[in-house]
Design an enzyme around this catalytic site. Structure first.
Site, PDB file in Angstrom:
ATOM      1  N   GLU A 183     -10.014  -0.684   5.357  1.00 56.58           N
ATOM      2  CA  GLU A 183     -10.610  -0.723   6.833  1.00 56.58           C
ATOM      3  C   GLU A 183     -11.475  -1.005   6.899  1.00 56.58           C
ATOM      4  O   GLU A 183     -12.280  -1.462   6.516  1.00 56.58           O
ATOM      5  CB  GLU A 183     -10.392   1.213   6.715  1.00 56.58           C
ATOM      6  CG  GLU A 183      -9.595   1.883   6.241  1.00 56.58           C
ATOM      7  CD  GLU A 183      -8.494   2.106   7.869  1.00 56.58           C
ATOM      8  OE1 GLU A 183      -8.667   1.640   8.604  1.00 56.58           O
ATOM      9  OE2 GLU A 183      -7.417   3.159   7.079  1.00 56.58           O
ATOM     10  N   HIS A 205      -7.458  -3.434  10.542  1.00 59.19           N
ATOM     11  CA  HIS A 205      -6.861  -3.438   9.230  1.00 59.19           C
ATOM     12  C   HIS A 205      -5.909  -3.794   8.865  1.00 59.19           C
ATOM     13  O   HIS A 205      -5.080  -4.161   9.732  1.00 59.19           O
ATOM     14  CB  HIS A 205      -6.863  -1.687   8.967  1.00 59.19           C
ATOM     15  CG  HIS A 205      -5.877  -1.332   9.269  1.00 59.19           C
ATOM     16  ND1 HIS A 205      -5.476   0.401   9.253  1.00 59.19           N
ATOM     17  CD2 HIS A 205      -4.760  -1.432   9.112  1.00 59.19           C
ATOM     18  CE1 HIS A 205      -4.019   0.740   9.272  1.00 59.19           C
ATOM     19  NE2 HIS A 205      -3.614  -0.657   9.619  1.00 59.19           N
ATOM     20  N   ASN A 217      -7.099  -0.907  13.961  1.00 59.11           N
ATOM     21  CA  ASN A 217      -8.693  -1.305  13.864  1.00 59.11           C
ATOM     22  C   ASN A 217      -9.092  -2.433  13.260  1.00 59.11           C
ATOM     23  O   ASN A 217      -9.930  -2.832  12.761  1.00 59.11           O
ATOM     24  CB  ASN A 217      -9.781  -0.144  13.797  1.00 59.11           C
ATOM     25  CG  ASN A 217      -8.978   0.433  11.728  1.00 59.11           C
ATOM     26  OD1 ASN A 217      -7.557   0.004  11.764  1.00 59.11           O
ATOM     27  ND2 ASN A 217      -9.110   1.871  11.280  1.00 59.11           N
ATOM     28  N   ASP A 256       0.494  -1.006  -0.060  1.00 57.88           N
ATOM     29  CA  ASP A 256      -0.552   0.225   0.158  1.00 57.88           C
ATOM     30  C   ASP A 256       1.262   1.342  -0.131  1.00 57.88           C
ATOM     31  O   ASP A 256       2.169   1.042   0.133  1.00 57.88           O
ATOM     32  CB  ASP A 256      -0.965   0.093   1.360  1.00 57.88           C
ATOM     33  CG  ASP A 256      -0.436  -0.507   2.394  1.00 57.88           C
ATOM     34  OD1 ASP A 256       0.291   0.009   2.640  1.00 57.88           O
ATOM     35  OD2 ASP A 256      -0.794  -0.289   3.596  1.00 57.88           O
TER      36      ASP A 256
END
Ligand code: PGA
Length: 236
Positions: free
Chosen positions: A139, A134, A132, A63
């Site tokens: 996400e 991810h 979280n 990414d």
């Protein structure tokens, strides 16, 4: 089926790197998709020391943040080049050009990189874990069959990324290899260290597999290993 390997302290990166070198020995032409962030860096240092181990491998960056200054040293591309690609002498490396005017074309080209591998999939995806849940920049709520795409970052990801940029930049979006390709990889590793990750690691195992906790989807992966140190495993 998931496998969890918990290793205390400094031997954590030696264990991960050791297993990785065994895999490369068995399959040197592997096609790899690699995360940046801080967690994998000590592992990359060990792989880079094993000169030539990645010489026949092909590496895809997982990414990249959007809207960074061109000379930003903490872009995912710069970090991966500095920590692994250059010192390990990887000849076949594919980064993600987020600054291109044809971002959709760039995303399709990254998909094409994945599709042209044997079986049309990645051999090994090495992932970090967001607080979280991810993986990459996928996400909570990301499509489970998603491919490479521009994505908006969650508030916790934007805040957490400030560790890297120290006020020089505050990216709110990025481009990531999608969950579809990560879940389709022949083998997936999730690397997590430190107490900050203990709550989300536990949630990934205790919650049902759900796109609301993207890494929990790996519960259904046939060959996924979680490499945890004791604090991230909730053992200290
Ligand atoms: P970290 O980032 O390795 O720097 O903790 C992981 C992530 O947010 O994906």
């Amino acid at each position: 089926m998931e496998r969890v390997v918990t290793v205390p302290g400094a031997p954590w990166c030696a264990a991960v790197a050791g297993r990785w070198l065994e895999l490369l020995d068995a399959r040197p032409v592997a096609r790899l998709c690699l995360a940046t962030g801080s967690t994998p860096l000590p592992v990359y240092a060990r792989i880079a020391e094993a000169h030539g181990a990645l010489g026949a491998a092909s590496v895809l960056l997982l990414d990249e943040f959007g809207d960074l200054p061109a000379d930003e040293p903490e872009s995912c591309d710069r970090v991966l080049r500095r920590s692994l690609i250059d010192p390990a002498g990887v000849a076949d490396y594919r980064s993600i050009s987020v600054g291109t005017p044809d971002l959709d074309g760039e995303c399709r080209a990254v998909d094409g990189w994945i599709d042209t591998g044997p079986g049309g999939c990645l051999d090994l995806a090495v992932l970090g874990l967001g607080v979280n849940g991810h993986v990459g920049m996928n996400e909570p709520g990301s499509p489970v069959d998603g491919r490479t795409a521009r994505v908006e970052l969650a508030a916790s990801t934007i805040a957490s990324a400030q560790r890297y940029f120290e006020g020089r930049a505050r990216p709110t979006w990025g481009v990531t290899v999608g969950l579809g390709d990560l879940l389709a990889a022949r083998e997936v590793w999730v690397l997590a260290t430190g107490r900050d990750k203990a709550t989300i690691v536990a949630r990934c195992f205790e919650s049902p597999a759900t796109a609301e906790v993207p890494a929990s989807l790996l519960q259904d992966h046939p060959n996924c290993t979680w490499w945890l140190d004791k604090p991230s495993a909730g053992l200290t």
